[in-house]
Design a protein around this motif. Structure first.
Motif, PDB file in Angstrom:
ATOM      1  N   LYS A  68       0.839  -1.203   0.000  1.00 42.61           N
ATOM      2  CA  LYS A  68       0.000   0.000   0.000  1.00 42.61           C
ATOM      3  C   LYS A  68       0.875   1.255   0.000  1.00 42.61           C
ATOM      4  N   GLY A  69       1.976   1.209   0.732  1.00 41.50           N
ATOM      5  CA  GLY A  69       2.902   2.339   0.745  1.00 41.50           C
ATOM      6  C   GLY A  69       3.514   2.579  -0.621  1.00 41.50           C
ATOM      7  N   ASP A  70       3.914   1.497  -1.294  1.00 45.56           N
ATOM      8  CA  ASP A  70       4.490   1.625  -2.635  1.00 45.56           C
ATOM      9  C   ASP A  70       3.484   2.204  -3.623  1.00 45.56           C
ATOM     10  N   ILE A  71       2.235   1.753  -3.545  1.00 44.60           N
ATOM     11  CA  ILE A  71       1.198   2.262  -4.440  1.00 44.60           C
ATOM     12  C   ILE A  71       0.994   3.756  -4.210  1.00 44.60           C
ATOM     13  N   ALA A  72       0.924   4.166  -2.955  1.00 40.01           N
ATOM     14  CA  ALA A  72       0.717   5.580  -2.638  1.00 40.01           C
ATOM     15  C   ALA A  72       1.893   6.429  -3.116  1.00 40.01           C
ATOM     16  N   VAL A  73       3.113   5.962  -2.883  1.00 35.19           N
ATOM     17  CA  VAL A  73       4.307   6.710  -3.312  1.00 35.19           C
ATOM     18  C   VAL A  73       4.311   6.851  -4.829  1.00 35.19           C
ATOM     19  N   ASN A  74       4.060   5.757  -5.533  1.00 30.04           N
ATOM     20  CA  ASN A  74       4.058   5.811  -6.997  1.00 30.04           C
ATOM     21  C   ASN A  74       2.957   6.730  -7.526  1.00 30.04           C
ATOM     22  N   PHE A  75       1.786   6.695  -6.904  1.00 30.51           N
ATOM     23  CA  PHE A  75       0.683   7.551  -7.339  1.00 30.51           C
ATOM     24  C   PHE A  75       1.066   9.018  -7.232  1.00 30.51           C
ATOM     25  N   TYR A  76       1.589   9.420  -6.062  1.00 25.73           N
ATOM     26  CA  TYR A  76       1.915  10.834  -5.877  1.00 25.73           C
ATOM     27  C   TYR A  76       3.162  11.231  -6.649  1.00 25.73           C
TER      28      TYR A  76
END
Length: 93
Positions: A68-76
């Motif tokens: 979930k952290g990786d997804i959020a970082v990549n999104f932003y």
């Protein structure tokens, strides 16, 4: 001994202020102390605000904190690095 009591009283006041701010509930007018009620309010907010699942670009569900952290970082990262955003309407809704 006197300074020790003063330091303890100050620490208790700071802890009470901490829980008051974390609770975000209106305190009783009598100034209720650090009680189980306010701890439960904080726990309830944590449970309510938790993100259980995030979807990646392919629509796959991810449950682990790391994913979930990786997804959020990549999104932003993609959102703020893009020099030509593709869909501004969806960002400002």
């Amino acid at each position: 001994m006197r300074t020790l009591k003063q330091e303890l009283a100050e620490a208790l006041r700071e802890e009470e202020l901490f829980w008051r701010q974390k609770c975000r509930e209106e305190w009783l007018r009598a100034g209720d102390r650090n009680t189980k009620y306010f701890h439960n309010c904080v726990k309830g907010r944590r449970i309510q605000n938790r993100i259980l699942i995030l979807l990646d670009e392919l629509g796959r569900e991810h449950f682990s904190e790391g994913a979930k952290g990786d997804i959020a970082v990549n999104f932003y990262r993609d959102l703020f690095i893009s020099s030509n955003p593709h869909d501004l309407d969806s960002i400002f809704r």
